[in-house]
Scaffold this motif. Structure first.
Motif, PDB file in Angstrom:
ATOM      1  N   ALA A 143       0.828  -1.210   0.000  1.00 32.51           N
ATOM      2  CA  ALA A 143       0.000   0.000   0.000  1.00 32.51           C
ATOM      3  C   ALA A 143       0.859   1.256   0.000  1.00 32.51           C
ATOM      4  CB  ALA A 143      -0.925  -0.011   1.224  1.00 32.51           C
ATOM      5  N   SER A 144       1.963   1.225   0.722  1.00 31.66           N
ATOM      6  CA  SER A 144       2.866   2.381   0.764  1.00 31.66           C
ATOM      7  C   SER A 144       3.525   2.614  -0.585  1.00 31.66           C
ATOM      8  CB  SER A 144       3.934   2.182   1.845  1.00 31.66           C
ATOM      9  OG  SER A 144       3.342   2.119   3.127  1.00 31.66           O
ATOM     10  N   ALA A 145       3.836   1.529  -1.281  1.00 32.17           N
ATOM     11  CA  ALA A 145       4.432   1.666  -2.612  1.00 32.17           C
ATOM     12  C   ALA A 145       3.438   2.303  -3.588  1.00 32.17           C
ATOM     13  CB  ALA A 145       4.884   0.299  -3.122  1.00 32.17           C
ATOM     14  N   TRP A 146       2.190   1.851  -3.539  1.00 34.61           N
ATOM     15  CA  TRP A 146       1.158   2.426  -4.406  1.00 34.61           C
ATOM     16  C   TRP A 146       0.805   3.861  -3.990  1.00 34.61           C
ATOM     17  CZ3 TRP A 146      -0.440   1.024  -8.992  1.00 34.61           C
ATOM     18  CH2 TRP A 146      -0.289  -0.298  -9.402  1.00 34.61           C
ATOM     19  N   LEU A 147       1.073   4.181  -2.742  1.00 37.26           N
ATOM     20  CA  LEU A 147       0.746   5.509  -2.246  1.00 37.26           C
ATOM     21  C   LEU A 147       1.589   6.593  -2.919  1.00 37.26           C
ATOM     22  CD1 LEU A 147      -0.987   7.037  -0.216  1.00 37.26           C
ATOM     23  CD2 LEU A 147       0.800   6.672   1.501  1.00 37.26           C
ATOM     24  N   ILE A 148       2.777   6.240  -3.374  1.00 39.04           N
ATOM     25  CA  ILE A 148       3.651   7.235  -4.006  1.00 39.04           C
ATOM     26  C   ILE A 148       3.005   7.809  -5.270  1.00 39.04           C
ATOM     27  CG2 ILE A 148       5.901   7.640  -5.073  1.00 39.04           C
ATOM     28  CD1 ILE A 148       7.035   5.504  -3.179  1.00 39.04           C
ATOM     29  N   PRO A 149       2.645   6.963  -6.261  1.00 38.57           N
ATOM     30  CA  PRO A 149       1.978   7.549  -7.442  1.00 38.57           C
ATOM     31  C   PRO A 149       0.618   8.144  -7.106  1.00 38.57           C
ATOM     32  CG  PRO A 149       1.938   5.145  -7.557  1.00 38.57           C
ATOM     33  CD  PRO A 149       2.865   5.513  -6.441  1.00 38.57           C
ATOM     34  N   ALA A 150      -0.091   7.535  -6.160  1.00 36.98           N
ATOM     35  CA  ALA A 150      -1.413   8.064  -5.786  1.00 36.98           C
ATOM     36  C   ALA A 150      -1.298   9.463  -5.190  1.00 36.98           C
ATOM     37  CB  ALA A 150      -2.084   7.119  -4.787  1.00 36.98           C
ATOM     38  N   SER A 151      -0.278   9.670  -4.357  1.00 36.96           N
ATOM     39  CA  SER A 151      -0.107  10.988  -3.739  1.00 36.96           C
ATOM     40  C   SER A 151       0.298  12.032  -4.778  1.00 36.96           C
ATOM     41  CB  SER A 151       0.940  10.919  -2.623  1.00 36.96           C
ATOM     42  OG  SER A 151       2.215  10.565  -3.136  1.00 36.96           O
ATOM     43  N   VAL A 152       1.090  11.626  -5.765  1.00 38.24           N
ATOM     44  CA  VAL A 152       1.479  12.543  -6.846  1.00 38.24           C
ATOM     45  C   VAL A 152       0.242  12.971  -7.639  1.00 38.24           C
ATOM     46  CG1 VAL A 152       2.775  12.762  -9.001  1.00 38.24           C
ATOM     47  CG2 VAL A 152       3.815  11.632  -7.022  1.00 38.24           C
ATOM     48  N   ILE A 153      -0.603  11.995  -7.950  1.00 38.19           N
ATOM     49  CA  ILE A 153      -1.827  12.293  -8.711  1.00 38.19           C
ATOM     50  C   ILE A 153      -2.742  13.225  -7.918  1.00 38.19           C
ATOM     51  CG2 ILE A 153      -3.944  11.273  -9.634  1.00 38.19           C
ATOM     52  CD1 ILE A 153      -2.273   8.786 -10.334  1.00 38.19           C
ATOM     53  N   CYS A 154      -2.896  12.940  -6.618  1.00 43.97           N
ATOM     54  CA  CYS A 154      -3.753  13.789  -5.781  1.00 43.97           C
ATOM     55  C   CYS A 154      -3.220  15.218  -5.717  1.00 43.97           C
ATOM     56  CB  CYS A 154      -3.853  13.207  -4.376  1.00 43.97           C
ATOM     57  SG  CYS A 154      -4.887  11.728  -4.249  1.00 43.97           S
ATOM     58  N   ALA A 155      -1.909  15.353  -5.575  1.00 42.00           N
ATOM     59  CA  ALA A 155      -1.315  16.690  -5.523  1.00 42.00           C
ATOM     60  C   ALA A 155      -1.503  17.416  -6.847  1.00 42.00           C
ATOM     61  CB  ALA A 155       0.165  16.579  -5.169  1.00 42.00           C
ATOM     62  N   ALA A 156      -1.315  16.682  -7.955  1.00 39.02           N
ATOM     63  CA  ALA A 156      -1.476  17.288  -9.277  1.00 39.02           C
ATOM     64  C   ALA A 156      -2.921  17.750  -9.495  1.00 39.02           C
ATOM     65  CB  ALA A 156      -1.066  16.289 -10.355  1.00 39.02           C
ATOM     66  N   LEU A 157      -3.879  16.909  -9.107  1.00 32.17           N
ATOM     67  CA  LEU A 157      -5.283  17.279  -9.250  1.00 32.17           C
ATOM     68  C   LEU A 157      -5.624  18.492  -8.383  1.00 32.17           C
ATOM     69  CD1 LEU A 157      -6.998  13.761  -9.278  1.00 32.17           C
ATOM     70  CD2 LEU A 157      -6.683  15.320 -11.209  1.00 32.17           C
ATOM     71  N   SER A 158      -5.007  18.555  -7.204  1.00 32.37           N
ATOM     72  CA  SER A 158      -5.242  19.700  -6.329  1.00 32.37           C
ATOM     73  C   SER A 158      -4.707  20.984  -6.953  1.00 32.37           C
ATOM     74  CB  SER A 158      -4.581  19.464  -4.964  1.00 32.37           C
ATOM     75  OG  SER A 158      -5.143  18.332  -4.315  1.00 32.37           O
ATOM     76  N   VAL A 159      -3.551  20.873  -7.604  1.00 31.62           N
ATOM     77  CA  VAL A 159      -2.976  22.045  -8.282  1.00 31.62           C
ATOM     78  C   VAL A 159      -3.894  22.487  -9.420  1.00 31.62           C
ATOM     79  CG1 VAL A 159      -1.086  22.835  -9.750  1.00 31.62           C
ATOM     80  CG2 VAL A 159      -0.598  21.522  -7.675  1.00 31.62           C
ATOM     81  N   VAL A 160      -4.376  21.517 -10.212  1.00 28.39           N
ATOM     82  CA  VAL A 160      -5.279  21.837 -11.321  1.00 28.39           C
ATOM     83  C   VAL A 160      -6.546  22.497 -10.808  1.00 28.39           C
ATOM     84  CG1 VAL A 160      -6.727  20.845 -13.129  1.00 28.39           C
ATOM     85  CG2 VAL A 160      -4.379  20.032 -12.824  1.00 28.39           C
ATOM     86  N   ALA A 161      -7.099  21.955  -9.735  1.00 32.20           N
ATOM     87  CA  ALA A 161      -8.316  22.530  -9.157  1.00 32.20           C
ATOM     88  C   ALA A 161      -8.058  23.946  -8.652  1.00 32.20           C
ATOM     89  CB  ALA A 161      -8.816  21.639  -8.012  1.00 32.20           C
ATOM     90  N   GLY A 162      -6.880  24.154  -8.066  1.00 35.80           N
ATOM     91  CA  GLY A 162      -6.552  25.484  -7.587  1.00 35.80           C
ATOM     92  C   GLY A 162      -6.391  26.491  -8.706  1.00 35.80           C
ATOM     93  N   LEU A 163      -5.773  26.056  -9.803  1.00 31.25           N
ATOM     94  CA  LEU A 163      -5.612  26.944 -10.952  1.00 31.25           C
ATOM     95  C   LEU A 163      -6.958  27.272 -11.596  1.00 31.25           C
ATOM     96  CD1 LEU A 163      -2.431  25.355 -12.598  1.00 31.25           C
ATOM     97  CD2 LEU A 163      -2.589  27.534 -11.354  1.00 31.25           C
ATOM     98  N   ALA A 164      -7.823  26.246 -11.658  1.00 34.16           N
ATOM     99  CA  ALA A 164      -9.139  26.471 -12.238  1.00 34.16           C
ATOM    100  C   ALA A 164      -9.949  27.455 -11.403  1.00 34.16           C
ATOM    101  CB  ALA A 164      -9.895  25.131 -12.336  1.00 34.16           C
ATOM    102  N   ARG A 165      -9.810  27.381 -10.090  1.00 32.53           N
ATOM    103  CA  ARG A 165     -10.523  28.289  -9.213  1.00 32.53           C
ATOM    104  C   ARG A 165      -9.985  29.726  -9.354  1.00 32.53           C
ATOM    105  NH1 ARG A 165      -9.324  25.932  -5.053  1.00 32.53           N
ATOM    106  NH2 ARG A 165      -7.799  27.331  -4.122  1.00 32.53           N
ATOM    107  N   ALA A 166      -8.659  29.809  -9.578  1.00 31.49           N
ATOM    108  CA  ALA A 166      -8.015  31.118  -9.671  1.00 31.49           C
ATOM    109  C   ALA A 166      -8.422  31.859 -10.946  1.00 31.49           C
ATOM    110  CB  ALA A 166      -6.513  30.971  -9.605  1.00 31.49           C
ATOM    111  N   PHE A 167      -8.667  31.091 -12.011  1.00 36.00           N
ATOM    112  CA  PHE A 167      -9.017  31.707 -13.286  1.00 36.00           C
ATOM    113  C   PHE A 167     -10.497  31.550 -13.610  1.00 36.00           C
ATOM    114  CE2 PHE A 167      -4.465  30.809 -13.559  1.00 36.00           C
ATOM    115  CZ  PHE A 167      -3.994  32.035 -13.967  1.00 36.00           C
TER     116      PHE A 167
END
Length: 209
Positions: free
Chosen positions: A185-209
């Motif tokens: 689970a910890s190994a899979w958490l690495i790509p999962a956490s990257v995806i979650c962070a990326a989606l959060s950035v996208v959501a933040g940019l969408a909110r900003a614009f």
């Protein structure tokens, strides 16, 4: 340390000593050698496991910060994702620390492994598992142990009894299985956490614009 704690510790040590006295010589020898192999393997995995533990943390923190600044459904989903990821990270961290502590005294671990074998109704089968461990550790030592234990019929009483052994219990069922599960689970958490962070950035940019 309180008097009650000292009393409990003394009683536990006496119980382990009584059980150890019943372990036959062959089992004791194999158990001590297996404990040495396990201790070495765990120490080798000390830093790789730390890297596995630490890798997703920056992305979890980034997701937390960005989610806290978001609104509505995005905020809720982000915080739920962070909670789930943090739970896995914390569980793996606790298990890692306890396993490292379990191998700190290989001789004591060997004693408990010998007791675990002697408590089994099929001593030869359980002892053969420790014999197989002597063939080598490697980074897949826990997966190997889980596979070896899965081939032996174990009673609920045995599992309950070995659960009282503070060191050996991390190398026998059911904890050996949960350790492997947490590592995966910890190994899979690495790509999962990257995806979650990326989606959060996208959501933040969408909110900003």
């Amino acid at each position: 340390m309180s008097r009650r704690q000292r009393s409990w510790g003394t009683t536990a040590n006496q119980a382990v000593g009584d059980l150890a006295a019943r372990v036959d010589g062959q089992t004791s020898e194999v158990a001590q050698r297996a404990a040495t192999v396990l201790a070495f393997a765990v120490r080798v995995l000390r830093w790789p496991s730390l890297a596995l533990l630490a890798a997703p943390v920056p992305f979890e923190l980034a997701t937390l910060v960005l989610s806290a600044r978001a609104d509505g459904v995005v905020r809720v989903l982000g915080l739920v994702a962070v909670a789930a990821m943090a739970t896995v990270t914390l569980a793996f961290a606790v298990r890692r620390r306890r396993i490292l502590s379990a191998v700190r005294e290989p001789q004591a671990l060997g004693t408990e492994l010998g007791i675990a074998v002697s408590l089994s109704e099929r001593v030869d089968d359980t002892r053969s598992i420790l014999t197989d461990v002597l063939q080598g550790g490697g980074w897949r030592i826990f997966a190997r142990l889980r596979a070896l234990w899965s081939g032996v019929a174990l009673t609920g009483r045995w599992i309950q009894e070995v659960g009282d052994l503070p060191r050996a219990r991390y190398f026998v069922p059911p904890k050996i299985g949960t350790t492997v599960t947490l590592a995966i689970a910890s190994a899979w958490l690495i790509p999962a956490s990257v995806i979650c962070a990326a989606l959060s950035v996208v959501a933040g940019l969408a909110r900003a614009f």
